[in-house]
Design an enzyme around this catalytic site. Structure first.
Site, PDB file in Angstrom:
ATOM      1  CG  ASP A  86      -1.924   1.140   1.173  1.00  0.00           C
ATOM      2  OD1 ASP A  86      -3.043   0.919   0.677  1.00  0.00           O
ATOM      3  OD2 ASP A  86      -1.576   2.245   1.645  1.00  0.00           O
ATOM      4  CB  ILE A  87       1.110   4.150  -2.342  1.00  0.00           C
ATOM      5  CG1 ILE A  87       1.449   3.272  -3.561  1.00  0.00           C
ATOM      6  CG2 ILE A  87       1.891   5.460  -2.411  1.00  0.00           C
ATOM      7  CD1 ILE A  87       1.050   3.874  -4.886  1.00  0.00           C
TER       8      ILE A  87
ATOM      9  CD  GLU B 204      -4.608   3.892  -1.496  1.00  0.00           C
ATOM     10  OE1 GLU B 204      -4.812   4.227  -0.327  1.00  0.00           O
ATOM     11  OE2 GLU B 204      -5.482   3.944  -2.398  1.00  0.00           O
TER      12      GLU B 204
END
Length: 328
Positions: A203-204, A246
């Site tokens: 996950d960004i 994301e």
């Protein structure tokens, strides 16, 4: 003349070397619709058309003189009503009492000609049918070629649709559906052979702030470049996909918990060290390793729990779900 010859089922006449009719049976006279006396003493060519006279002169007489006989000559004699009667003639040259005669036998050919006409008409119909059949076969072949081309086109379209159905349109990576199918296949293999594997949710960090600060086009560019980075950093046996938003996911084939964490740390470091245009991003990663008690949903849930731990522990780190239990 002998009565049997007189009424034989074929015409008979005898002519001199000059072509004068010397004798004829009743059958021959009946064929031409004359009385016998009307034929005797007459030249045989009086009962022929010009074409048949020419044929008689160029073939019958020379052949008789040379070979003494003729066989199966086809010609027409004219009846008293001037109708042509097609006949087949056999003749032989003989000498009787010092005189030369040409004895001839004729058979009417009407039925044979009709039969030949029928055969010719049938042949023409068959040729026409063969031509139509060939044309139909040619059209069928063209239709078959067109059908095969459409089949190939349809197969290509289906393959494209299948690829689209399994591909994320923004990044070009495999999508969640593809990942789920691959996960089920690896779970089945795990239950059969016990081969280990792990999954890693990536996950960004603070992606919302990127969109809010720079706009969604920049956010999309970050997602696209990260997808390329993950693809370049993964092994051939791994499955890498966009999980949604994301989040990305990796299926690490053959990786137990220790190896999976090592791989995830390497990927986290690569992400941290690789600039995305003017931006530097980090990612939090949650890892879970397959056990005999896990289903697909449970394994994903475990990886999500580990990801949550990475997020709440300061981000830009890797957490394995087994660490959660040990820290309780």
């Amino acid at each position: 003349m002998d009565q049997q010859l007189d009424y034989a089922p074929c015409g008979y006449f005898s002519i001199s070397d000059k072509g004068i009719i010397q004798s004829a049976n009743q059958t021959f006279a009946t064929m031409l619709s004359y009385e016998r006396d009307e034929l005797l003493g007459k030249h045989i060519e009086l009962f022929m058309s010009m074409t048949n006279k020419l044929f008689f002169h160029t073939y019958f007489y020379p052949y008789m003189q040379l070979y003494g006989h003729v066989s199966e000559i086809y010609l027409s004699l004219q009846s008293s009503s001037h109708h042509d009667i097609p006949m087949l003639l056999n003749g032989v040259r003989q000498t009787r009492e010092g005189e030369t005669f040409m004895d001839c036998v004729v058979v009417e050919m009407r039925r044979r000609l009709e039969h030949e006409k029928d055969i010719l008409a049938t042949k023409q119909r068959l040729e026409h049918l063969v031509q139509e059949t060939n044309e139909t076969n040619r059209k069928l072949e063209l239709l078959h070629q067109e059908y095969e081309a459409k089949q190939r086109e349809l197969l290509s379209i289906n393959l494209q649709l299948e690829a689209l159905a399994l591909t994320d349109p923004l990044t070009g990576m495999k999508n969640r559906r593809y990942f789920n199918e691959s996960l089920l296949a690896h779970i089945n293999k795990f239950h059969r052979s016990g081969d280990p594997f792990s999954i890693a949710l990536i996950d960004i960090d603070r992606f919302k702030s990127i969109n809010d600060t720079y706009g969604h086009p920049v956010g999309d560019l970050v997602l696209t470049e990260l997808a390329e980075l993950l693809h370049a950093s993964s092994r051939e046996t791994d499955v890498t996909a966009r999980f949604g938003g994301e989040e990305f996911v990796m299926l690490l084939a053959g990786a137990d918990a220790i190896n999976a964490v090592h791989i995830a740390e390497r990927i986290r470091t690569v992400i941290q060290m690789t600039p995305m245009g003017n931006l530097h991003i980090t990612a939090s990663i949650g890892v879970a390793t397959m056990t005999s008690e896990d289903s697909d949903d449970k394994l994903i849930s475990k990886a999500d729990q580990a990801l949550y731990r990475s997020k709440t522990s300061g981000r830009n780190r890797v957490s394995h779900v087994m660490d959660l239990d040990s820290n309780k």
